[in-house]
Design an enzyme around this catalytic site. Structure first.
Site, PDB file in Angstrom:
ATOM      1  CB  CYS A 132       2.831  -0.008  -2.243  1.00 46.56           C
ATOM      2  SG  CYS A 132       3.697  -1.666  -3.031  1.00 46.56           S
ATOM      3  N   GLY A 155       6.153  -1.722   5.007  1.00 45.87           N
ATOM      4  CA  GLY A 155       4.809  -1.144   4.256  1.00 45.87           C
ATOM      5  C   GLY A 155       5.075  -1.784   2.885  1.00 45.87           C
ATOM      6  CB  CYS A 156       5.096  -0.136  -0.562  1.00 47.23           C
ATOM      7  SG  CYS A 156       5.254  -0.284  -2.418  1.00 47.23           S
ATOM      8  CG  PHE A 157       5.699  -5.756  -1.803  1.00 45.56           C
ATOM      9  CD1 PHE A 157       5.653  -4.754  -3.246  1.00 45.56           C
ATOM     10  CD2 PHE A 157       4.914  -7.012  -1.840  1.00 45.56           C
ATOM     11  CE1 PHE A 157       4.411  -5.405  -4.116  1.00 45.56           C
ATOM     12  CE2 PHE A 157       4.482  -7.141  -2.702  1.00 45.56           C
ATOM     13  CZ  PHE A 157       3.808  -6.650  -3.390  1.00 45.56           C
TER      14      PHE A 157
END
Length: 208
Positions: free
Chosen positions: A18, A47-49
């Protein structure tokens, strides 16, 4: 390997985490339909936005989903500061919604099914402290979030379920190039999700 498969692999390799992005417009996806004009806010670290934002912004009743950071000790952190570590922030998304059209409980219920709550170290191919998961709940939201968590725990099991409900924390928006990433960069985002095996892992965890 087909041409499309090659392209998918190239896209995946180019965004193996990410941590890479391109300049993009600001995040704001307004839903169609009757709007009461009321606004409430929820904050989730999944987690990954990029993925957390994409999982919420098209839900009816959600007014906007903004990528950023929460839970740390540094004011207005940059992305580079957060991923280097030491700020205590998690990648998070601030969801603004119309409570007349969608409830906080519905949002939290949705959140669990978009993450792997059995992973204490991150999400999918994004590993490390900034990618840990949490629900950031205000005092009023906490009983609702805890009830939702208990229902999710009943599916997975208490010993495996590690995502906490944390106290509400200041949310700081990330740089503009991280906003609306999935919508504005569908090929790169698609490659990223395939590379990370998100859907396969979610099916394994939730049985769907």
């Amino acid at each position: 390997m087909s041409v499309l498969s090659r392209l998918a692999v190239i896209a995946a390799i180019s965004i193996a985490a990410c941590s890479q992005g391109e300049p993009a417009a600001s995040a704001s996806t307004v839903q169609s339909g009757a709007d009461s004009g009321r606004r409430e806010v929820a904050v989730f670290a999944g987690g990954c936005f990029w993925s957390t934002e994409a999982n919420f912004e098209h839900m009816p009743g959600v007014v906007s989903a903004v990528s950023g950071f929460a839970g740390g000790t540094v004011s207005n952190p940059s992305y580079d500061q957060v991923v280097r570590g030491g700020t205590g922030h998690l990648e998070a998304v601030q969801v603004t919604y119309d409570p007349a059209r969608i409830t906080y409980r519905q949002l939290v219920d949705r959140f669990w099914r978009t993450i792997d709550p059995t992973d204490p170290d991150g999400q999918f191919c994004d590993q490390g402290a900034p990618y840990a998961t949490a629900v950031f709940a205000t005092a009023a939201q906490r009983p609702i979030a805890e009830a939702s968590r208990a229902a999710a725990v009943a599916v997975i099991g208490e010993r495996r379920f590690v995502t906490p409900v944390r106290n509400g924390a200041r949310f700081w928006p990330a740089e503009s190039y991280h906003q609306d990433f999935a919508r504005l960069n569908p090929v790169r985002y698609g490659g990223y999700t395939r590379f990370c095996g998100r859907e396969a892992r979610l099916r394994a965890v939730w049985g769907r």
